[in-house]
Design an enzyme around this catalytic site. Structure first.
Site, PDB file in Angstrom:
ATOM      1  CB  THR A   1     -27.166 -17.569 -20.417  1.00  0.00           C
ATOM      2  OG1 THR A   1     -28.182 -18.528 -20.721  1.00  0.00           O
ATOM      3  CG2 THR A   1     -27.350 -16.362 -21.341  1.00  0.00           C
ATOM      4  CG  HIS A   2     -27.372 -20.293 -16.806  1.00  0.00           C
ATOM      5  ND1 HIS A   2     -27.532 -19.962 -15.478  1.00  0.00           N
ATOM      6  CD2 HIS A   2     -28.288 -19.549 -17.480  1.00  0.00           C
ATOM      7  CE1 HIS A   2     -28.514 -19.083 -15.345  1.00  0.00           C
ATOM      8  NE2 HIS A   2     -28.984 -18.802 -16.553  1.00  0.00           N
TER       9      HIS A   2
ATOM     10  CD  GLN B   1      10.721   1.969   3.563  1.00  0.00           C
ATOM     11  OE1 GLN B   1      11.184   3.092   3.673  1.00  0.00           O
ATOM     12  NE2 GLN B   1      11.281   0.911   4.120  1.00  0.00           N
TER      13      GLN B   1
ATOM     14  CE  LYS C   1      -2.744 -31.671 -22.568  1.00  0.00           C
ATOM     15  NZ  LYS C   1      -2.508 -31.861 -21.145  1.00  0.00           N
TER      16      LYS C   1
ATOM     17  CG  ASN D   1      -0.818 -28.155 -22.134  1.00  0.00           C
ATOM     18  OD1 ASN D   1      -1.781 -28.811 -22.531  1.00  0.00           O
ATOM     19  ND2 ASN D   1       0.185 -28.689 -21.466  1.00  0.00           N
TER      20      ASN D   1
ATOM     21  CE1 TYR E   1       5.995   7.668   4.635  1.00  0.00           C
ATOM     22  CE2 TYR E   1       7.183   7.731   6.719  1.00  0.00           C
ATOM     23  CZ  TYR E   1       6.994   7.170   5.464  1.00  0.00           C
ATOM     24  OH  TYR E   1       7.775   6.140   5.052  1.00  0.00           O
TER      25      TYR E   1
ATOM     26  CD  GLU F   1      -3.585 -23.734 -18.385  1.00  0.00           C
ATOM     27  OE1 GLU F   1      -3.291 -24.338 -17.344  1.00  0.00           O
ATOM     28  OE2 GLU F   1      -3.395 -24.221 -19.517  1.00  0.00           O
TER      29      GLU F   1
ATOM     30  CE  LYS G   1       8.141   4.257  -1.849  1.00  0.00           C
ATOM     31  NZ  LYS G   1       7.415   4.055  -0.569  1.00  0.00           N
TER      32      LYS G   1
ATOM     33  CB  SER H   1       2.732 -32.296 -21.888  1.00  0.00           C
ATOM     34  OG  SER H   1       3.051 -33.405 -21.080  1.00  0.00           O
TER      35      SER H   1
ATOM     36  CG  ASN I   1       7.319  12.357   5.617  1.00  0.00           C
ATOM     37  OD1 ASN I   1       8.094  11.407   5.478  1.00  0.00           O
ATOM     38  ND2 ASN I   1       6.952  12.818   6.791  1.00  0.00           N
TER      39      ASN I   1
HETATM   40  N1  ARG Z   1      11.488   5.351   2.133  1.00  0.00           N
HETATM   41  C1  ARG Z   1      10.386   6.057   2.673  1.00  0.00           C
HETATM   42  C2  ARG Z   1       9.089   5.529   2.074  1.00  0.00           C
HETATM   43  O1  ARG Z   1       9.155   4.882   1.085  1.00  0.00           O
HETATM   44  C3  ARG Z   1      10.504   7.502   2.362  1.00  0.00           C
HETATM   45  C4  ARG Z   1       9.842   8.416   3.320  1.00  0.00           C
HETATM   46  C5  ARG Z   1      10.513   8.337   4.629  1.00  0.00           C
HETATM   47  N2  ARG Z   1      10.082   9.313   5.535  1.00  0.00           N
HETATM   48  C6  ARG Z   1      10.374   9.233   6.836  1.00  0.00           C
HETATM   49  N3  ARG Z   1       9.943  10.177   7.557  1.00  0.00           N
HETATM   50  N4  ARG Z   1      11.007   8.223   7.318  1.00  0.00           N
HETATM   51  O2  ARG Z   1       8.006   5.722   2.565  1.00  0.00           O
END
Ligand code: ARG
Length: 461
Positions: free
Chosen positions: A154-155, A321, A282, A284, A316, A289, A324, A276, A109
Site C-alpha cells: 500500500t502506498h 457525424q 537495454k 525495455n 439529428y 508503456e 464515428k 535501445s 438518420n
Molecule cells: N454521414 C452521416 C452521419 O454519419 C449520415 C447521416 C446524415 N444525415 C443527414 N441528414 N445529413 O451522421
C-alpha cells in the site's frame, strides 16, 4: 448529381464536398449498411409497400455489391458523401428503378444509427473474447504461483505478504467487471432505431418489430426522435473502454516496475521487449508503456464525444457525424492492446526468489506478529503498539522481527513463546490468510476455479 440534388441549382463547392463527406471513415460500415438495407427491403415488401419483385432485385443487387466491395472492386466516392448514399447509388446503377425504391420510409438518420449499433455490437463481442483470452493468460500464470510469496503494497510500501497468484487474480477480477460492463452496454445498445425515419416516423404501414427481429435486436426503440438522436451507446462504450484501459494501464505500470532492476520480479520475453538504439544493455517494456500511453487516447475520445453531444438539440444534427472516428479508433486501439498484453503476460518469466527476497525486508509480518499476541489474549490495539515498539527496536538494532531472540521478544511481552518464529515465517503469514478472497493457496485456487467458470460461461456471447 447528388441523391439530394433536386432542391439545388448549383453544384456543391468542392471544399464543402470534401468537408461534408464521411465516406473516408464510414466506409467500414458497408457490411452493416447492406445488412440493414436488406432487412428494410424485406419488411417493405412484406408490408406491401414495395413489390416482391423489387425486393428480390434489391436483395440480389445488394448481395452482389457486398461481394464486390469485399473483393476490392468498388471505389467509393466523396461525391456520394457517405457509405449510405454510396451503396444506394451503386445499387441504382446496378438494378435501376427498384434501387430507387429502397429508401422508402427510411432516412439516413435512422440508417446511420442502425448501422453504428450493428457495427459496435459486433466489435463488443470481439473485445469481450479478447478480454477472456487475457483472463485466461492470467489464470494460467496464477495457477503456477499460488505458493509464490511476494510483498503486497500500500502506498507502494511493503505492507503484507501475498502470493503472486493473488496479485494476478486481482487483475482478472477487474477484467471480469469489464466483461459484464460490456455485456450491459451491449444489452442497452441492442434496440433498433430503423423506422424512426428522419425523426418523425412515417405514414407507411411499416413493421418495426420485423426489421428489429431480422437484425437481431431485442426490440425497436420506443421513440422516433430518440431513435435518431441517441448516441448514448457510443458514449457508454467509450466509457467502458476507458475503464478497461484504466485497468490495463495500472497493470502496465506494475509490469514496468516489476521488470526494472530495482524490483526484478519478472522478466519479459524477448519477443515482447524492445532494445535501445544506443544502450546495448537495454531491454525495455515498450508494450506495457504503449498500452499505458494509449489509455490517454481512449479517455480523449470519450471526452471528445461527450463534448460533441452536449449542446445538441433534438433530433439529428450533422455534428453527430463526428461520433464515428473516436469510436472506431477506440475500438481499433483496444483490439490492438488486448492481444499483445495477453501475449506479454503469457510469456513473462516470473522470478519467485526475487519476490521472496523483497518480501523478507520490510517487516511485512508485523501485522501477523500483532495478531500472534492478540491470539494469546492481548487486545489488538495493545498488540499493535507493542509490535510498533518492537519494529522501532529492530530498526535501531539492524534486525528483522524473526531475528530477535526469545529473551529480546519476552522483554517486551511475556506472551511470546517459541512458536512465534513459525507464526512470523512469510509462508505461514501468507498461507494462513484463508479468509474468503484471501491469498492462501486454497483461496486463490478457489478464485481460479470461479474465474475459469466465468470464462467458459462468457465465451461466444
Ligand atoms: N454521414 C452521416 C452521419 O454519419 C449520415 C447521416 C446524415 N444525415 C443527414 N441528414 N445529413 O451522421
Amino acid at each position: 448529381m447528388k441523391l439530394w440534388g433536386g432542391r439545388f441549382r448549383k453544384e456543391t463547392d468542392s471544399l464543402v464536398n470534401d468537408f461534408n463527406s464521411s465516406i473516408q471513415f464510414d466506409c467500414r460500415l458497408y457490411r452493416e449498411d447492406i445488412e440493414g438495407s436488406i432487412a428494410h427491403a424485406s419488411m417493405l415488401a412484406d408490408c406491401g409497400i414495395i413489390s416482391m419483385e423489387d425486393k428480390a432485385q434489391i436483395i440480389s443487387g445488394l448481395s452482389e455489391i457486398l461481394a464486390e466491395i469485399e473483393a476490392g472492386k468498388i471505389e467509393f466516392t466523396a461525391d456520394h458523401e457517405d457509405i449510405h448514399m454510396n451503396v444506394e447509388a451503386l445499387l441504382t446503377e446496378k438494378i435501376g428503378e427498384a434501387g430507387k425504391r429502397l429508401h422508402t420510409a427510411r432516412s439516413r438518420n435512422d440508417q446511420v444509427a442502425v448501422d453504428l449499433r450493428l457495427y459496435l455490437r459486433r466489435e463488443i463481442d470481439e473485445i469481450m473474447e479478447q478480454i477472456l483470452d487475457l483472463q485466461q493468460a492470467l489464470l494460467d500464470q496464477a495457477g503456477q504461483h499460488g505458493q509464490t510469496v511476494m510483498p503486497g503494497y500500500t502506498h507502494l510500501q511493503r505492507a503484507q505478504p501475498i502470493s503472486f497468484a493473488q496479485h494476478l487474480l486481482a487483475y482478472a477480477e477487474q477484467l471480469k467487471r469489464d466483461v459484464t460492463r460490456l455485456q450491459d452496454c451491449r444489452k442497452r445498445m441492442n434496440v433498433c432505431p430503423l423506422g424512426s425515419g428522419a425523426l418523425a416516423g412515417t405514414t407507411y404501414p411499416i413493421d418495426r418489430r420485423q426489421t428489429a427481429g431480422l437484425l437481431g435486436f431485442d426490440a425497436p426503440c420506443s421513440n422516433s426522435l430518440d431513435g435518431v438522436s441517441d448516441r448514448d451507446y457510443a458514449v457508454e462504450l467509450l466509457s467502458d473502454l476507458s475503464i478497461l484501459m484504466m485497468h490495463l494501464s495500472r497493470f502496465a505500470e506494475e509490469v514496468i516496475l516489476w521488470c526494472s532492476w530495482e524490483f526484478k520480479f519478472i522478466e519479459l520475453d524477448d519477443a515482447y521487449s524492445t532494445g535501445s538504439s544506443i544502450m546495448p544493455q537495454k531491454k525495455n517494456p515498450d508494450v506495457a508503456e504503449l498500452v499505458r500511453g494509449k489509455t490517454g487516447r481512449i479517455y480523449g475520445h470519450l471526452m471528445g464525444l461527450l463534448t460533441t453531444m452536449k449542446g445538441l438539440p433534438l433530433a439529428y444534427n450533422k455534428d453527430m457525424q463526428e461520433d464515428k472516428e473516436p469510436v472506431f479508433d477506440a475500438v481499433d486501439t483496444v483490439k490492438m492492446c488486448l492481444p499483445v498484453f495477453a501475449g506479454m503476460i503469457a510469456t513473462m518469466r516470473v522470478l519467485p526468489e526475487n519476490m521472496r527476497r523483497a518480501a523478507g525486508g520490510g517487516f511485512i509480518n508485523a501485522t501477523d506478529c500483532a495478531d500472534y499476541l492478540t491470539k494469546k489474549g492481548m487486545p489488538f490495539r495493545d498488540a499493535y503498539t507493542t509490535v510498533g515498539n518492537l519494529v522501532y527496536y529492530c530498526t535501531e538494532n539492524g534486525k528483522l522481527l524473526e531475528e530477535l531472540t526469545l529473551p529480546e521478544l519476552q522483554s517486551i511481552s511475556p506472551l511470546f513463546r517459541e512458536d512465534v518464529y513459525e507464526a512470523l515465517s512469510l509462508e505461514a503469514c501468507m498461507g494462513q490468510r484463508r479468509s474468503f478472497g484471501g491469498p492462501a493457496p486454497e483461496e486463490t485456487g478457489r478464485q481460479i476455479e470461479k474465474l475459469r467458470q466465468f470464462i467458459e460461461e462468457h465465451r461466444h456471447g
